[in-house]
Write an enzyme that holds these catalytic residues in place. Structure first.
Site, PDB file in Angstrom:
ATOM      1  N   LEU A 189      -1.657   7.981   5.498  1.00  0.00           N
ATOM      2  CA  LEU A 189      -2.663   8.099   4.446  1.00  0.00           C
ATOM      3  C   LEU A 189      -3.959   8.684   4.985  1.00  0.00           C
ATOM      4  O   LEU A 189      -4.576   9.546   4.350  1.00  0.00           O
ATOM      5  CB  LEU A 189      -2.908   6.726   3.812  1.00  0.00           C
ATOM      6  CG  LEU A 189      -3.903   6.698   2.670  1.00  0.00           C
ATOM      7  CD1 LEU A 189      -3.494   7.650   1.547  1.00  0.00           C
ATOM      8  CD2 LEU A 189      -4.039   5.284   2.125  1.00  0.00           C
ATOM      9  N   ASP A 194      12.702   3.540   2.096  1.00  0.00           N
ATOM     10  CA  ASP A 194      14.037   3.708   2.670  1.00  0.00           C
ATOM     11  C   ASP A 194      14.207   3.067   4.034  1.00  0.00           C
ATOM     12  O   ASP A 194      13.234   2.789   4.743  1.00  0.00           O
ATOM     13  CB  ASP A 194      14.342   5.196   2.820  1.00  0.00           C
ATOM     14  CG  ASP A 194      13.546   5.832   3.974  1.00  0.00           C
ATOM     15  OD1 ASP A 194      12.309   5.649   4.015  1.00  0.00           O
ATOM     16  OD2 ASP A 194      14.164   6.465   4.847  1.00  0.00           O
ATOM     17  N   ASP A 224       0.917   1.218   6.016  1.00  0.00           N
ATOM     18  CA  ASP A 224       1.368   0.362   7.118  1.00  0.00           C
ATOM     19  C   ASP A 224       0.353   0.542   8.251  1.00  0.00           C
ATOM     20  O   ASP A 224      -0.709  -0.106   8.247  1.00  0.00           O
ATOM     21  CB  ASP A 224       2.781   0.841   7.478  1.00  0.00           C
ATOM     22  CG  ASP A 224       3.528  -0.068   8.418  1.00  0.00           C
ATOM     23  OD1 ASP A 224       2.934  -0.499   9.418  1.00  0.00           O
ATOM     24  OD2 ASP A 224       4.714  -0.350   8.190  1.00  0.00           O
TER      25      ASP A 224
HETATM   26  C1  PRP Z   1       6.356   6.069   4.905  1.00  0.00           C
HETATM   27  C2  PRP Z   1       5.622   5.722   3.627  1.00  0.00           C
HETATM   28  C3  PRP Z   1       4.190   6.124   3.921  1.00  0.00           C
HETATM   29  C4  PRP Z   1       4.075   5.894   5.413  1.00  0.00           C
HETATM   30  C5  PRP Z   1       3.321   4.621   5.673  1.00  0.00           C
HETATM   31  O1  PRP Z   1       6.679   7.419   4.915  1.00  0.00           O
HETATM   32  O2  PRP Z   1       6.141   6.397   2.518  1.00  0.00           O
HETATM   33  O3  PRP Z   1       3.939   7.462   3.612  1.00  0.00           O
HETATM   34  O4  PRP Z   1       5.418   5.794   5.932  1.00  0.00           O
HETATM   35  O5  PRP Z   1       3.277   4.318   7.037  1.00  0.00           O
HETATM   36  P1  PRP Z   1       1.976   4.439   7.936  1.00  0.00           P
HETATM   37  O6  PRP Z   1       0.856   3.775   7.202  1.00  0.00           O
HETATM   38  O7  PRP Z   1       2.373   3.674   9.188  1.00  0.00           O
HETATM   39  O8  PRP Z   1       1.711   5.884   8.230  1.00  0.00           O
HETATM   40  P2  PRP Z   1       7.797   8.048   5.890  1.00  0.00           P
HETATM   41  O9  PRP Z   1       7.169   8.698   7.061  1.00  0.00           O
HETATM   42  O10 PRP Z   1       8.846   7.015   6.175  1.00  0.00           O
HETATM   43  O11 PRP Z   1       8.388   9.205   4.956  1.00  0.00           O
HETATM   44  P3  PRP Z   1       9.021   9.032   3.479  1.00  0.00           P
HETATM   45  O12 PRP Z   1       7.859   8.888   2.524  1.00  0.00           O
HETATM   46  O13 PRP Z   1       9.775  10.294   3.266  1.00  0.00           O
HETATM   47  O14 PRP Z   1       9.899   7.804   3.498  1.00  0.00           O
END
Ligand code: PRP
Length: 173
Positions: free
Chosen positions: A104, A155, A99
């Site tokens: 990452l 989620d 996102d």
């Molecule tokens: C979500 C998803 C990615 C990250 C992407 O993780 O799984 O790891 O957000 O978003 P970004 O590119 O804006 O950083 P989250 O922090 O919700 O934890 P989760 O994997 O436990 O759902």
């Protein structure tokens, strides 16, 4: 809370996951791979993906989070780290969605510090419009619009991860 009609159905997801695994298997033919899943979100994509990879794979995971409900905090918290020694090895990072790119990018930098021979990233979903940090994705599944999605590991407030498809999430007032 409402989950709308599927944005990506189960069959479409499974076909794409197989396609990604085949591309990864081709590129790493004759070599070994440490596949690192970024939890929690990547658990379903990860388990479907690696069963189609036909080079020797070692599995490992990192648990990270940065979201509160639908908003990125911009700060990546690492709750549990990998256990494998990845120095000199081929590493595949497996992520459910990119996102802002903050998660990452943070994890990629962390992995690079451990001197892998080669590092590649696969992400099932790419929400490019929201990118803040540019980060390479070698094996990309689907580009999706800037809508909050749930299912297939993703989620809202801890829920909907078990859906076998991906839907746009709508909050009912
Ligand atoms: C979500 C998803 C990615 C990250 C992407 O993780 O799984 O790891 O957000 O978003 P970004 O590119 O804006 O950083 P989250 O922090 O919700 O934890 P989760 O994997 O436990 O759902």
């Amino acid at each position: 809370m409402l989950v709308g009609k599927p944005l990506l159905g189960e069959k479409e997801i499974q076909a794409k996951v197989k396609e990604l695994a085949e591309a990864i298997s081709r590129d790493f033919a004759g070599e070994e791979l440490v596949a690192i899943g970024i939890l929690k979100g990547a658990f379903m994509f990860y388990s479907d993906l690696i069963r189609h990879i036909d080079v020797p794979v070692t599995v490992d995971f990192i648990i990270a989070s940065s979201y509160l409900k639908t908003e990125s905090t911009g700060e990546v918290r690492i709750h549990a780290d990998i256990r494998e020694d990845i120095s000199g090895k081929n590493v595949l990072l497996v992520e459910d969605i990119v996102d802002t790119g903050i998660t990452l990018n943070h994890i990629r930098e962390r992995i690079l510090q451990r001197a892998p021979a080669r590092l590649a990233v696969t992400a099932l979903l790419d929400k490019r419009e929201r990118r803040i940090v540019d980060v390479p994705i070698e094996y990309k599944g689907f580009e999706i619009p800037d809508r909050y999605v749930v299912g297939y590991g993703l989620d809202f407030d801890g829920k909907f991860r078990n859906l076998p498809y991906i839907s746009i999430f709508k909050r009912s007032e």
